[in-house]
Design a protein around this motif. Structure first.
Motif, PDB file in Angstrom:
ATOM      1  N   ASP A   1      -4.538  -1.348   4.130  1.00 37.11           N
ATOM      2  CA  ASP A   1      -4.237   0.021   4.521  1.00 37.11           C
ATOM      3  C   ASP A   1      -5.211   0.512   5.580  1.00 37.11           C
ATOM      4  O   ASP A   1      -4.815   1.125   6.579  1.00 37.11           O
ATOM      5  CB  ASP A   1      -4.287   0.923   3.290  1.00 37.11           C
ATOM      6  CG  ASP A   1      -3.779   2.325   3.576  1.00 37.11           C
ATOM      7  OD1 ASP A   1      -2.649   2.448   4.084  1.00 37.11           O
ATOM      8  OD2 ASP A   1      -4.514   3.290   3.311  1.00 37.11           O
TER       9      ASP A   1
ATOM     10  N   SER B   1       0.830  -1.201   0.000  1.00 38.57           N
ATOM     11  CA  SER B   1       0.000   0.000   0.000  1.00 38.57           C
ATOM     12  C   SER B   1       0.867   1.255   0.000  1.00 38.57           C
ATOM     13  O   SER B   1       0.611   2.204  -0.744  1.00 38.57           O
ATOM     14  CB  SER B   1      -0.917  -0.005   1.223  1.00 38.57           C
ATOM     15  OG  SER B   1      -1.609   1.216   1.338  1.00 38.57           O
ATOM     16  N   TYR B   2       1.909   1.262   0.832  1.00 34.17           N
ATOM     17  CA  TYR B   2       2.799   2.427   0.878  1.00 34.17           C
ATOM     18  C   TYR B   2       3.582   2.573  -0.424  1.00 34.17           C
ATOM     19  O   TYR B   2       3.761   3.689  -0.931  1.00 34.17           O
ATOM     20  CB  TYR B   2       3.752   2.294   2.065  1.00 34.17           C
ATOM     21  CG  TYR B   2       4.633   3.506   2.269  1.00 34.17           C
ATOM     22  CD1 TYR B   2       4.080   4.766   2.465  1.00 34.17           C
ATOM     23  CD2 TYR B   2       6.023   3.389   2.248  1.00 34.17           C
ATOM     24  CE1 TYR B   2       4.890   5.882   2.645  1.00 34.17           C
ATOM     25  CE2 TYR B   2       6.833   4.498   2.440  1.00 34.17           C
ATOM     26  CZ  TYR B   2       6.258   5.739   2.627  1.00 34.17           C
ATOM     27  OH  TYR B   2       7.057   6.839   2.802  1.00 34.17           O
TER      28      TYR B   2
ATOM     29  N   THR C   1       1.759   4.414  -3.105  1.00 31.73           N
ATOM     30  CA  THR C   1       1.677   5.873  -2.977  1.00 31.73           C
ATOM     31  C   THR C   1       2.920   6.558  -3.522  1.00 31.73           C
ATOM     32  O   THR C   1       2.922   7.776  -3.738  1.00 31.73           O
ATOM     33  CB  THR C   1       1.490   6.294  -1.511  1.00 31.73           C
ATOM     34  OG1 THR C   1       2.668   5.957  -0.758  1.00 31.73           O
ATOM     35  CG2 THR C   1       0.277   5.609  -0.892  1.00 31.73           C
TER      36      THR C   1
END
Length: 561
Positions: free
Chosen positions: A233, A212-213, A216
């Motif tokens: 997340d 998830s990170y 980004t």
């Protein structure tokens, strides 16, 4: 005018004023007639000493220690709290006898904590000794089994390989070095690594917060379905909000949580995150029960959830009842959920923050870094496959000393508590049952009477006198009889002045897992990569509540030559 006529003429405002004045008079009567008056901030009605808080509990207690000394009192959450930071004052709280353990819960009954935990008790805030003992036995059996620890080492490697892939994908090639490098917020990655790690070893289910990170930061997305990424997340954010909310519910009374507008909104937000986490865990537990029923003659998973579900049943190969032993029933789902949540709360942020602090201090002390690398390379040669084993990790004595020294100068946890249910003598005073005690770990770990040059970072203070001791040597019997802690107690300098994992009968049962994860990360990250702080002059960015959180740690990562 008769008293009857007087009350008939009272309007609502008069009644409110009367009730408030009565409350204030009672509040200060109890305060000024309290036994064993200690120095401390003056409490105000309703908000008590909450007006002293400015958003950072660690700095608050440091300032209190400087102003009031090694023992003082504060009023919070409807409780008079005695704060101690001298080893001699807290020694008997960590007595290893069963008698003292029975009357030493970590916290008293708290309406706020009960509201937050929603029925299940688990380990962290359980004020019922019989319930705690039952949970402790099953929790310890699960977390200390060889299969569980082998599973933890396996998943550390698998998750680190995933992390490496993200770093390489985000890194840029340097024309001079002909190797990739990456400037990034190290703390964000470590937090997501430990979240994914604790979820998989406790529940057997994958979490994808690292993915998830990564999404980004990169136009190329992780190779997982968007639904899994989004769900992970949200789950991680929910856990973080829940952890941050524990102090909020423990220290603030029901009136402030339910009626003060801003605080009420924050409390409701925390409860929404709690409900989401609980619903998610209930689904996982139900699914695992169904899997266990189907897999009658097959090997089961080695995660904590499976161990807790089958504990004290015919599927539990580790449980053998002996004559005269107390009969324990299987753990109900609501308590399984509470214990899994306890593992989340104790095993995610604390481990991530502590490893971030380790990285910060190692980068600031080149001589320490070089000794660490020499030790790692001697056990795990460079360019080898880095197949970690429990035995090899236990040889990393200097690495473990670094971890301990980092926790001494910058504890991941700021406060511990004990709540005697019998009278106790502390600091020359006789205290009644029900007195709430807190131990200020920051001031304790830097007490000048017990630590030479307490502000100096020096891992040798743990390494030179501690070569044969390791948190990795903890066995199940140690958590019950606490033999390991007795060995720790025999050391003169560190006796009760260093409480990395607490102490006594209620010492953290997950300390072996935490140290395994921390040492494994040191081998994988520092053994394979060169980590440098982007701004060596920048202070460590932290924020503190009951724990200290690393808010940002900007580093440059590149492969080691």
């Amino acid at each position: 005018m008769s008293l009857h006529k007087y009350f008939e003429n009272l309007n609502f405002v008069h009644l409110v004023v009367f009730i408030f004045l009565f409350y204030v008079s009672q509040f200060y009567y109890k305060y000024f007639t309290r036994p064993n008056k200690l120095p401390g901030p003056f409490p105000l009605p309703i908000i008590e000493c909450a007006y002293c808080f400015r958003g950072d509990i660690k700095q608050l207690f440091i300032s209190f220690n400087k102003k009031y000394g090694d023992s003082y009192e504060i009023q919070l959450g409807g409780h008079r709290r005695i704060v101690l930071s001298r080893p001699g004052y807290i020694e008997k709280f960590f007595n290893n006898s069963l008698k003292h353990a029975i009357f030493m819960p970590t916290t008293p009954y708290s309406q706020g904590v009960k509201e937050l935990r929603k029925s299940g008790k688990g380990l962290l805030s359980n004020d019922d000794f019989k319930s705690w003992k039952f949970a402790h036995r099953l929790f310890s059996r699960a977390i200390l089994s060889p299969s569980f620890n082998n599973e933890a080492i396996k998943w550390t490697k698998l998750l680190f390989e995933e992390l490496e892939g993200y770093w390489k994908s985000l890194g840029s090639i340097n024309s001079d070095d002909k190797e990739w490098s990456l400037g990034t917020d190290f703390s964000k990655w470590v937090h997501r690594f430990t979240n994914d790690m604790i979820v998989v070893v406790t529940t057997g289910e994958r979490s994808y917060s690292m993915g998830s990170y990564y999404n980004t930061l990169s136009p190329i997305k992780a190779s997982y379905p968007d639904a899994l990424i989004e769900d992970s997340d949200r789950f991680v954010r929910g856990i973080n909000k829940f952890v941050a909310g524990i102090a909020f519910f423990a220290f603030l009374g029901p009136f402030m949580r339910h009626y003060v507008p801003f605080i009420r909104g924050k409390a409701n937000e925390i409860l929404k995150h709690r409900d989401f986490i609980f619903d998610k865990l209930d689904q996982i537990i139900k699914k695992r029960r169904q899997e266990i029923e189907v897999m009658q003659n097959k090997d089961l998973k080695n995660d904590m959830l499976t161990s807790l579900i089958i504990a004290n049943t015919e599927r539990d190969v580790n449980y053998k009842k002996t004559a005269g032993e107390e009969i324990f029933t299987p753990m109900p789902d609501i308590e399984i959920r509470a214990n899994i949540l306890s593992a989340f709360l104790a095993g995610t942020d604390t481990t991530a923050n502590l490893f971030s602090f380790v990285t910060y201090y190692v980068c600031h002390y080149p001589e320490v870094k070089q000794k660490m690398l020499t030790e790692i390379d001697s056990i795990f040669p460079p360019n080898s496959s880095l197949e970690l084993t429990h035995n090899d990790l236990s040889k990393l004595k200097y690495c473990e000393a670094i971890i301990k020294e980092v926790d001494r100068v910058c504890p991941a946890a700021n406060l511990l508590g004990r709540y005697p249910t019998e009278p106790i003598e502390v600091g020359g005073y006789q205290w009644p049952a029900g007195t709430m005690f807190h131990f200020d770990l920051v001031s304790l770990h830097r007490h000048k009477d017990y630590w030479p040059n307490p502000e100096t970072f020096d891992p040798d203070r743990f390494f030179l006198d501690n070569k044969n001791e390791s948190y990795l040597n903890v066995k199940e019997d140690d958590l019950i009889n606490d033999e390991h802690n007795k060995k720790e107690d025999r050391k003169v300098e560190q006796k009760y002045s260093f409480l990395m994992f607490g102490g006594g009968y209620r010492i953290c049962p997950g300390r072996k897992l935490a140290m395994t994860e921390l040492l494994s990360l040191m081998v994988y990250i520092f053994g394979k990569y060169d980590i440098e702080l982007i701004d060596i002059e920048a202070p460590l960015k932290t924020k503190s509540s009951t724990a200290t959180y690393c808010q940002q740690l900007m580093v440059k990562i590149k492969p080691r030559n």
